[in-house]
Design a protein around this motif. Structure first.
Motif, PDB file in Angstrom:
ATOM      1  N   GLN A  77       0.827  -1.203   0.000  1.00 32.48           N
ATOM      2  CA  GLN A  77       0.000   0.000   0.000  1.00 32.48           C
ATOM      3  C   GLN A  77       0.863   1.255   0.000  1.00 32.48           C
ATOM      4  OE1 GLN A  77      -3.452   0.043  -0.258  1.00 32.48           O
ATOM      5  NE2 GLN A  77      -3.117   2.209  -0.603  1.00 32.48           N
ATOM      6  N   MET A  78       1.969   1.205   0.708  1.00 33.50           N
ATOM      7  CA  MET A  78       2.874   2.360   0.745  1.00 33.50           C
ATOM      8  C   MET A  78       3.458   2.657  -0.637  1.00 33.50           C
ATOM      9  SD  MET A  78       5.055   2.139   4.216  1.00 33.50           S
ATOM     10  CE  MET A  78       4.488   0.969   5.411  1.00 33.50           C
ATOM     11  N   LEU A  79       3.668   1.628  -1.439  1.00 32.44           N
ATOM     12  CA  LEU A  79       4.230   1.841  -2.776  1.00 32.44           C
ATOM     13  C   LEU A  79       3.328   2.703  -3.653  1.00 32.44           C
ATOM     14  CD1 LEU A  79       5.644  -1.707  -3.601  1.00 32.44           C
ATOM     15  CD2 LEU A  79       6.942   0.331  -2.936  1.00 32.44           C
ATOM     16  N   VAL A  80       2.021   2.632  -3.431  1.00 32.29           N
ATOM     17  CA  VAL A  80       1.093   3.411  -4.263  1.00 32.29           C
ATOM     18  C   VAL A  80       0.658   4.719  -3.600  1.00 32.29           C
ATOM     19  CG1 VAL A  80       0.258   1.379  -5.509  1.00 32.29           C
ATOM     20  CG2 VAL A  80      -0.960   2.155  -3.477  1.00 32.29           C
ATOM     21  N   THR A  81       1.203   5.000  -2.402  1.00 24.19           N
ATOM     22  CA  THR A  81       0.834   6.248  -1.728  1.00 24.19           C
ATOM     23  C   THR A  81       2.036   7.141  -1.403  1.00 24.19           C
ATOM     24  OG1 THR A  81       0.852   5.126   0.418  1.00 24.19           O
ATOM     25  CG2 THR A  81      -1.271   5.310  -0.713  1.00 24.19           C
ATOM     26  N   LYS A 130      11.854  12.984  -7.835  1.00 26.33           N
ATOM     27  CA  LYS A 130      11.245  13.521  -6.614  1.00 26.33           C
ATOM     28  C   LYS A 130       9.768  13.826  -6.876  1.00 26.33           C
ATOM     29  CE  LYS A 130      11.559  17.249  -3.283  1.00 26.33           C
ATOM     30  NZ  LYS A 130      12.310  18.427  -2.840  1.00 26.33           N
ATOM     31  N   GLY A 131       8.906  13.376  -5.961  1.00 30.11           N
ATOM     32  CA  GLY A 131       7.481  13.629  -6.071  1.00 30.11           C
ATOM     33  C   GLY A 131       6.709  12.548  -6.815  1.00 30.11           C
ATOM     34  N   LEU A 175      11.346  -0.185   0.766  1.00 30.14           N
ATOM     35  CA  LEU A 175      10.272  -0.012  -0.215  1.00 30.14           C
ATOM     36  C   LEU A 175      10.819  -0.013  -1.644  1.00 30.14           C
ATOM     37  CD1 LEU A 175       8.101   2.666   1.602  1.00 30.14           C
ATOM     38  CD2 LEU A 175       7.542   0.244   1.263  1.00 30.14           C
ATOM     39  N   LEU A 176      11.951   0.641  -1.854  1.00 27.84           N
ATOM     40  CA  LEU A 176      12.558   0.639  -3.183  1.00 27.84           C
ATOM     41  C   LEU A 176      13.000  -0.763  -3.583  1.00 27.84           C
ATOM     42  CD1 LEU A 176      14.648   3.927  -3.014  1.00 27.84           C
ATOM     43  CD2 LEU A 176      12.614   3.518  -4.415  1.00 27.84           C
ATOM     44  N   ALA A 177      13.542  -1.519  -2.638  1.00 26.04           N
ATOM     45  CA  ALA A 177      13.946  -2.900  -2.925  1.00 26.04           C
ATOM     46  C   ALA A 177      12.731  -3.756  -3.285  1.00 26.04           C
ATOM     47  CB  ALA A 177      14.691  -3.491  -1.725  1.00 26.04           C
ATOM     48  N   LEU A 178      11.641  -3.563  -2.570  1.00 33.29           N
ATOM     49  CA  LEU A 178      10.405  -4.286  -2.879  1.00 33.29           C
ATOM     50  C   LEU A 178       9.904  -3.916  -4.272  1.00 33.29           C
ATOM     51  CD1 LEU A 178       7.967  -6.066  -2.229  1.00 33.29           C
ATOM     52  CD2 LEU A 178       7.001  -4.116  -0.970  1.00 33.29           C
ATOM     53  N   MET A 179       9.915  -2.639  -4.586  1.00 32.53           N
ATOM     54  CA  MET A 179       9.451  -2.196  -5.898  1.00 32.53           C
ATOM     55  C   MET A 179      10.362  -2.726  -6.994  1.00 32.53           C
ATOM     56  SD  MET A 179       6.926  -0.710  -7.186  1.00 32.53           S
ATOM     57  CE  MET A 179       6.795  -1.203  -8.890  1.00 32.53           C
ATOM     58  N   TYR A 180      11.644  -2.788  -6.730  1.00 27.22           N
ATOM     59  CA  TYR A 180      12.581  -3.371  -7.697  1.00 27.22           C
ATOM     60  C   TYR A 180      12.224  -4.827  -7.968  1.00 27.22           C
ATOM     61  CZ  TYR A 180      16.712  -5.545  -9.619  1.00 27.22           C
ATOM     62  OH  TYR A 180      17.560  -6.290 -10.407  1.00 27.22           O
ATOM     63  N   LEU A 226      -0.109  -4.232  -8.073  1.00 28.69           N
ATOM     64  CA  LEU A 226      -0.419  -2.979  -7.386  1.00 28.69           C
ATOM     65  C   LEU A 226      -1.681  -2.312  -7.928  1.00 28.69           C
ATOM     66  CD1 LEU A 226       3.189  -1.524  -7.152  1.00 28.69           C
ATOM     67  CD2 LEU A 226       1.902  -2.744  -5.384  1.00 28.69           C
ATOM     68  N   ASP A 227      -2.190  -2.752  -9.068  1.00 25.28           N
ATOM     69  CA  ASP A 227      -3.355  -2.113  -9.686  1.00 25.28           C
ATOM     70  C   ASP A 227      -4.576  -2.060  -8.770  1.00 25.28           C
ATOM     71  OD1 ASP A 227      -1.838  -1.552 -11.902  1.00 25.28           O
ATOM     72  OD2 ASP A 227      -2.651  -3.194 -13.122  1.00 25.28           O
ATOM     73  N   PRO A 228      -4.950  -3.143  -8.100  1.00 25.42           N
ATOM     74  CA  PRO A 228      -6.111  -3.057  -7.200  1.00 25.42           C
ATOM     75  C   PRO A 228      -5.891  -2.068  -6.054  1.00 25.42           C
ATOM     76  CG  PRO A 228      -5.558  -5.345  -7.619  1.00 25.42           C
ATOM     77  CD  PRO A 228      -4.460  -4.519  -8.196  1.00 25.42           C
ATOM     78  N   LEU A 229      -4.657  -1.934  -5.590  1.00 27.35           N
ATOM     79  CA  LEU A 229      -4.371  -0.985  -4.513  1.00 27.35           C
ATOM     80  C   LEU A 229      -4.466   0.450  -5.011  1.00 27.35           C
ATOM     81  CD1 LEU A 229      -1.343  -2.829  -2.898  1.00 27.35           C
ATOM     82  CD2 LEU A 229      -3.705  -2.789  -2.106  1.00 27.35           C
ATOM     83  N   ARG A 230      -4.109   0.678  -6.250  1.00 27.45           N
ATOM     84  CA  ARG A 230      -4.207   2.019  -6.827  1.00 27.45           C
ATOM     85  C   ARG A 230      -5.669   2.466  -6.873  1.00 27.45           C
ATOM     86  NH1 ARG A 230       0.252   3.881  -9.812  1.00 27.45           N
ATOM     87  NH2 ARG A 230       1.810   2.305 -10.240  1.00 27.45           N
ATOM     88  N   GLN A 231      -6.566   1.546  -7.183  1.00 33.38           N
ATOM     89  CA  GLN A 231      -7.977   1.875  -7.288  1.00 33.38           C
ATOM     90  C   GLN A 231      -8.553   2.275  -5.932  1.00 33.38           C
ATOM     91  OE1 GLN A 231      -9.563  -1.611  -9.149  1.00 33.38           O
ATOM     92  NE2 GLN A 231      -8.565  -1.167 -11.097  1.00 33.38           N
TER      93      GLN A 231
END
Length: 71
Positions: free
Chosen positions: A7-11, A20-21, A48-53, A64-69
């Motif tokens: 959830q943090m990855l999409v917020t 940045k931003g 978080l960056l390692a997870l996203m990688y 992550l698409d359902p979390l974005r919604q």
């Protein structure tokens, strides 16, 4: 895998640098790859960056698409 981290990855946004931003989930793969080669920052941001990688490298960004919604 921690659902709160996903959830943090999409917020959360990148706090510095060229992107940045921008949401962590929207960082380009080449930028995440650079961190993987050079070293992730310490602390929560680095985790978080390692997870996203890992998500990007394994072609799992669509998870992550359902979390974005919800955001």
């Amino acid at each position: 895998m921690n659902p709160e981290a996903l959830q943090m990855l999409v917020t959360r946004t990148m706090p510095y640098g060229k992107y940045k931003g921008r949401l962590l989930a929207d960082l380009p793969g080449h930028y995440l790859g650079w961190f993987a080669r050079e070293g992730f920052p310490a602390g929560e941001l680095g985790k978080l960056l390692a997870l996203m990688y890992e998500l990007d490298h394994n072609a799992l960004r669509q998870l992550l698409d359902p979390l974005r919604q919800k955001s």
